[in-house]
Scaffold this motif. Structure first.
Motif, PDB file in Angstrom:
ATOM      1  N   LEU A 182      -1.576   9.670  -6.072  1.00  0.00           N
ATOM      2  CA  LEU A 182      -0.138   9.376  -6.040  1.00  0.00           C
ATOM      3  C   LEU A 182       0.079   7.954  -6.551  1.00  0.00           C
ATOM      4  N   GLU A 183       1.301   7.691  -7.031  1.00  0.00           N
ATOM      5  CA  GLU A 183       1.557   6.353  -7.582  1.00  0.00           C
ATOM      6  C   GLU A 183       1.455   5.295  -6.477  1.00  0.00           C
ATOM      7  N   HIS A 184       0.982   4.114  -6.862  1.00  0.00           N
ATOM      8  CA  HIS A 184       0.866   2.971  -5.961  1.00  0.00           C
ATOM      9  C   HIS A 184       2.237   2.716  -5.299  1.00  0.00           C
ATOM     10  N   GLY A 185       2.269   2.515  -4.008  1.00  0.00           N
ATOM     11  CA  GLY A 185       3.534   2.210  -3.328  1.00  0.00           C
ATOM     12  C   GLY A 185       4.335   3.455  -2.942  1.00  0.00           C
ATOM     13  N   TYR A 186       3.761   4.637  -3.106  1.00  0.00           N
ATOM     14  CA  TYR A 186       4.473   5.885  -2.789  1.00  0.00           C
ATOM     15  C   TYR A 186       5.024   5.872  -1.356  1.00  0.00           C
ATOM     16  N   PHE A 187       4.245   5.277  -0.430  1.00  0.00           N
ATOM     17  CA  PHE A 187       4.624   5.316   0.986  1.00  0.00           C
ATOM     18  C   PHE A 187       5.338   4.048   1.457  1.00  0.00           C
ATOM     19  N   SER A 188       5.552   3.091   0.547  1.00  0.00           N
ATOM     20  CA  SER A 188       5.950   1.768   1.040  1.00  0.00           C
ATOM     21  C   SER A 188       7.459   1.593   1.235  1.00  0.00           C
ATOM     22  N   ARG A 189       8.268   2.586   0.895  1.00  0.00           N
ATOM     23  CA  ARG A 189       9.727   2.417   1.057  1.00  0.00           C
ATOM     24  C   ARG A 189      10.255   3.267   2.224  1.00  0.00           C
ATOM     25  N   GLU A 190      11.096   4.293   1.928  1.00  0.00           N
ATOM     26  CA  GLU A 190      11.748   5.039   3.039  1.00  0.00           C
ATOM     27  C   GLU A 190      10.718   5.688   3.970  1.00  0.00           C
ATOM     28  N   LEU A 191       9.560   6.048   3.433  1.00  0.00           N
ATOM     29  CA  LEU A 191       8.595   6.794   4.252  1.00  0.00           C
ATOM     30  C   LEU A 191       7.985   5.952   5.378  1.00  0.00           C
ATOM     31  N   THR A 192       8.076   4.636   5.239  1.00  0.00           N
ATOM     32  CA  THR A 192       7.582   3.747   6.310  1.00  0.00           C
ATOM     33  C   THR A 192       8.677   2.761   6.735  1.00  0.00           C
TER      34      THR A 192
END
Ligand SMILES: O=C(O)CCC(=O)C(=O)O
Ligand SMILES: [Fe+2]
Length: 342
Positions: A182-192
């Motif tokens: 998955l692209e770098h930073g996939y989890f770094s916004r709304e998902l966390t």
């Protein structure tokens, strides 16, 4: 507040009836379940971006998340905060009753509260042998004002700890991104967007064979990071067998939550686990849940679904998952069932 296990358990020589689990759910003799060294302990220093061993760390993390849904990490950079944080939590649980009474609430809708047993004591048939303290901690400036002013250094210590474990959690999620493609930073916004601190206090129990600190469950958020200290109590279910998680000094135990299971299209596993008690030593564990915002839409990542791996879950708003999880008391299969497409 009178219901808190720590309030009455030191005078209890046997278990109240509503703390005794039915025979098939009882942990039984703790000696019958091995404390396992099979769960991988991964050195995060090897995962530095410049390091030649990063690829190995990515593979280890991915494999453990597929095989166990759990792993431990060492050399995460928060070692200097662990003792202080656990100490301030122990102090909080030992505050005078009038201070604790101001933090205690039975209202499941209250996000910052001291409680006992599960999220809704009033509606439970059976109670768990634990007290709990929880509150949101990200973004810090939105929440710190609602944190307690006693112990005096609570806000400072917990603020530093929350920020430091956030970095570790996001680093681990980035390593998982790499592993999953998955692209770098996939989890770094709304998902966390949300981060919840949840501290468990399991007092010594007069009959550890019959009670549970926490019954079998899977975590409903994205990723869980746990500091369990040196007292054993966590068991995970793998291929129908319980395995004890060995306390490793200064390590974090990491596990996959249901949202990560869905986003990975079932590639990663949100493993069931439970907490047993013991008769002699109190156990304090500091848990951090990384969670999506309420309205965040959760769905399998597009690149992880194709003809050979069809999309296993439909998309949904995170808050709808939460409502169903709570209605089903965290039962893993019933929590996921309405969202499955296969
Ligand atoms: O206290 C522990 O060891 C685990 C706690 C846990 O599973 C949870 O809070 O979801
Ligand atoms: Fe859990």
């Amino acid at each position: 507040m009178e219901k808190m296990v720590s309030k009455w358990s030191s005078d209890a020589h046997s278990l109240p009836k509503n703390y005794i689990f039915p025979p098939e759910q009882r942990p039984g003799d703790p000696g019958s379940i091995p404390v396992s060294s099979a769960l991988p302990v991964i050195d995060l220093a090897k995962a530095a971006s410049s390091s030649s061993t990063r690829g190995d760390a990515v593979r280890q993390i991915l494999q453990a998340s597929q095989e166990f849904g759990f792993f431990q990490v060492i050399n995460h950079g928060c070692e200097h905060l662990l003792g202080k944080t656990a100490d301030v939590m122990r102090e909080l649980f030992q505050l005078p009753d009038e201070d604790k009474a101001s933090l205690y609430s039975d209202d499941p809708g209250k996000r910052c509260r001291l409680l006992t047993s599960g999220p809704n004591y009033q509606t439970e048939e059976l109670h768990f042998w634990r007290d709990n303290w929880q509150h949101p901690c990200h973004p810090l400036e939105d929440h710190v004002q609602s944190w307690p002013v006693k112990p005096a250094n609570y806000r400072e210590i917990v603020g530093s700890y929350s920020a430091a474990v956030r970095e570790v959690g996001l680093r681990i999620l980035d390593l998982l991104c790499e592993g999953l493609g998955l692209e770098h930073g996939y989890f770094s916004r709304e998902l966390t967007q949300d981060q919840i601190l949840s501290v468990n206090r399991y007092p010594p129990c007069p009959d550890p064979d019959l009670a549970l600190g926490l019954p079998k469950h899977s975590d409903m958020y994205l990723l869980t990071l746990l500091y369990q200290g040196h007292v054993y109590g966590l068991q995970i279910l793998k291929d129908g067998q319980w395995l004890g998680v060995q306390p490793v000094p200064d390590a974090f135990v990491i596990n996959v939550g249901h949202q990560l299971q869905v986003i990975s299209n079932g590639k990663l596993k949100s493993a069931e686990h439970r907490v047993i008690t013991n008769a002699t030593e109190p156990r304090t564990t500091v848990v951090t849940f990384f969670a999506p915002g309420d309205d965040c839409i959760i769905q399998p990542a597009a690149s992880l679904a194709d003809e050979t791996n069809p999309q296993a879950f439909r998309s949904f708003a995170f808050k709808d998952f939460v409502a169903n999880y709570i209605a089903n008391k965290g039962d893993p299969e019933r929590s996921l069932q309405p969202f499955r497409t296969l």
